[in-house]
Design a protein around this motif. Sequence first.
Motif, short mmCIF file in Angstrom:
data_model
loop_
_atom_site.label_atom_id
_atom_site.label_comp_id
_atom_site.label_asym_id
_atom_site.label_seq_id
_atom_site.Cartn_x
_atom_site.Cartn_y
_atom_site.Cartn_z
N ASN A 1 -5.86 4.89 -6.42
CA ASN A 1 -6.55 3.72 -5.92
C ASN A 1 -7.00 2.81 -7.06
O ASN A 1 -8.12 2.89 -7.52
CB ASN A 1 -7.79 4.20 -5.13
CG ASN A 1 -8.04 3.29 -3.97
OD1 ASN A 1 -7.56 2.18 -3.95
ND2 ASN A 1 -8.79 3.79 -3.02
N GLY B 1 -7.31 -5.50 1.74
CA GLY B 1 -5.96 -5.66 2.30
C GLY B 1 -5.86 -5.25 3.76
O GLY B 1 -5.42 -6.04 4.60
N LEU B 2 -6.30 -4.03 4.08
CA LEU B 2 -6.15 -3.53 5.47
C LEU B 2 -7.07 -4.28 6.44
O LEU B 2 -6.71 -4.47 7.61
CB LEU B 2 -6.44 -2.03 5.53
CG LEU B 2 -5.34 -1.14 4.91
CD1 LEU B 2 -5.71 0.33 5.01
CD2 LEU B 2 -3.99 -1.37 5.59
N GLY C 1 -7.27 -2.84 -6.56
CA GLY C 1 -7.52 -3.40 -5.21
C GLY C 1 -9.01 -3.54 -4.95
O GLY C 1 -9.82 -3.00 -5.70
N LEU C 2 -9.32 -4.28 -3.88
CA LEU C 2 -10.74 -4.50 -3.55
C LEU C 2 -11.12 -3.93 -2.19
O LEU C 2 -12.23 -4.15 -1.71
CB LEU C 2 -11.03 -6.02 -3.55
CG LEU C 2 -11.01 -6.68 -4.92
CD1 LEU C 2 -11.09 -8.18 -4.76
CD2 LEU C 2 -12.15 -6.20 -5.79
N GLY C 3 -10.19 -3.26 -1.55
CA GLY C 3 -10.49 -2.71 -0.22
C GLY C 3 -10.54 -3.80 0.83
O GLY C 3 -11.26 -3.71 1.81
N ARG D 1 -13.65 -1.10 1.91
CA ARG D 1 -13.55 0.36 1.94
C ARG D 1 -12.37 0.80 1.10
O ARG D 1 -11.24 0.34 1.27
CB ARG D 1 -13.34 0.87 3.37
CG ARG D 1 -14.56 0.75 4.24
CD ARG D 1 -15.52 1.86 3.97
NE ARG D 1 -16.61 1.84 4.95
CZ ARG D 1 -17.65 2.64 4.91
NH1 ARG D 1 -17.75 3.52 3.95
NH2 ARG D 1 -18.58 2.56 5.82
N GLN D 2 -12.65 1.75 0.17
CA GLN D 2 -11.58 2.37 -0.61
C GLN D 2 -11.89 3.85 -0.69
O GLN D 2 -13.06 4.24 -0.77
CB GLN D 2 -11.56 1.79 -2.04
CG GLN D 2 -10.90 0.42 -2.12
CD GLN D 2 -10.84 -0.07 -3.53
OE1 GLN D 2 -11.82 -0.02 -4.26
NE2 GLN D 2 -9.67 -0.54 -3.94
N LYS E 1 2.19 1.67 -3.29
CA LYS E 1 1.14 2.02 -4.27
C LYS E 1 0.80 3.51 -4.21
O LYS E 1 0.60 4.16 -5.23
CB LYS E 1 -0.11 1.17 -3.99
CG LYS E 1 -1.21 1.38 -5.01
CD LYS E 1 -2.15 0.18 -5.08
CE LYS E 1 -3.20 0.21 -4.02
NZ LYS E 1 -4.18 -0.85 -4.17
N ASP F 1 5.09 6.40 4.65
CA ASP F 1 5.41 6.79 3.28
C ASP F 1 5.21 8.29 3.12
O ASP F 1 4.72 8.96 4.03
CB ASP F 1 4.53 5.99 2.29
CG ASP F 1 3.07 6.29 2.45
OD1 ASP F 1 2.65 7.45 2.23
OD2 ASP F 1 2.30 5.36 2.86
N ASN G 1 0.83 -1.21 0.00
CA ASN G 1 0.00 0.00 0.00
C ASN G 1 0.86 1.25 0.00
O ASN G 1 0.60 2.20 -0.75
CB ASN G 1 -0.92 0.03 1.21
CG ASN G 1 -2.17 -0.82 1.01
OD1 ASN G 1 -2.44 -1.24 -0.11
ND2 ASN G 1 -2.92 -1.03 2.07
#
Length: 506
Positions: free
Chosen positions: A452, A459-460, A455-457, A444-445, A401, A426, A398
């Motif tokens: 962005n 990872g976190l 991704g599919l929201g 959530r994104q 990214k 970062d 992330n």
Amino acid sequence: MPLTFERKLPIILFFVFLMLTTVGVLFYQNTISLQDAIAWQRHSQEVVARVDETVGLAFEIQMSMTNFMLISNESYLTPFERAKPKIRQNIDRLRVLTADNADQLAEVNRIDQVLKEYNGEVARKIDVRKMGGPDVAGTELVWSEGKTMLDQIRASGERVKAIQVQSQQARDQRGDRRFTITVWVLIVSSLAGIISLGLANLTVLSEIRKRRAAQTKLLEVNEGLERNVEQRTVELKDANERLVEIGHERESILSSEKEARREAEIANRLRDEFMASVSHELRTPLNSILGWARLMKGGTLDENQSEKALTTIIKNSETQNRLIEDLLDVARVISGKLQLEMVDIDAAEVVSQAIETVRPAANAKKVRIELTENVSTSAIVSGDHDRLVQIFTNLLGNALKFSHDNSTIHVSVETISDAVVTKIRDEGKGISPEFLPMVFERFRQDVTNKSNNGGLGLGLAIVRNLVEMHHGSVRAESSGENKGATFTVSLPLNKPTHRDESILEL
Ligand code: ADP
């Protein structure tokens, strides 16, 4: 039916009034009778006195005439002259005094008649003596009729007096009887009056007692009522407060319901968006792979182009693989099938491995990754090696990214108290304050973030879930857009192995 106080008291007082009136009337009557009796006493005394005086005067006349006859001195006639008018006066008065009694009046008239005759004869004898001298005196003095007349006068006088005394005695007896009756009536009336007053007193006292008792009872009832009112007021207040509480509870239930509905709607929307994203995210690399694969199959590509095609196919396959891995992880978490292989691991080493995983991509973007270690020799954590690497790889991925080209990612690992704290900072796009609180939620994104893509929201959300399964914590900070972001992971130092089954909801 017993009489009430209001009826009883006037009746008793009426009796008292009756008794007092009787006593008053009797006193009045008695006083009148007494006056009558006294008047009659005087009357009788006067009758007796006038009779006695008249009889006495008759004898004085005889004495006066006798003396004149013997001595022929004019001065001896003075009593005779004085007696005549007095006798007249007495007779007139006696007539008045005896007017109510015919017998007496008759006797008085008789005295008057005899006296007139007697006086006339005396006057004639005196004249004879004056003219005839001492010689006639002897013959004239021999006068038996004169004595008889005097006896008649005395006898009539005695009768008048006797009648008077008799009548006086009769009156006295009547008076005595009346007096006795009056005394008894007085005694009885007084006793009745005293008894009535006593009764009235008792009635009033008993009424006062009754009223006092009623008043006390009333006061008690009043106090009871006041207590009841106070109790009811407290109860009402409590009930009111309870109602207000219920109102608040209802309001809070309503607002929680609203919130739950809103969250459900958001979740539905996110799920729809997620499905669209999943399709899109899976289709995009697949299209690229398919395109390049077809070109290669056509055999028209030169060596360089073939090389590029293979690289792209591999890169897109890896992307897709990662996406599928993420989806599978989420599916495992939701179904409770994500299990950790807990062993003692050097935290700094895991972070280094993660850095090396993203290094090629970082190099391609000319992004530097700087690692600062400040760890004790025993920076050992208990965890699942692959999942720990996944945590830090995700965070570093992330960071990369959202980093600008030629920027730096700062990684620090240090032991603070009984935890290993890893920070990944970062210098990239940063996170808006509105999105920051939701950054760890599933699907959530930040749609406003142009970097962005791909991704599919998830990872976190997976990161937070894995960290918490390691009994650690993760938090995100950002000073705002384009001011970079910092993710801090804290894992407990050297904890006993948790080969667990602890599955947390995402
Ligand atoms: P994805 O897999 O779609 O990136 P993540 O759960 O990893 O989903 O991230 C969710 C969102 O959090 C991202 O879409 C992005 O908006 C934001 N985000 C995560 N890391 C960073 C970061 N280092 N800098 C800025 N934004 C970030």
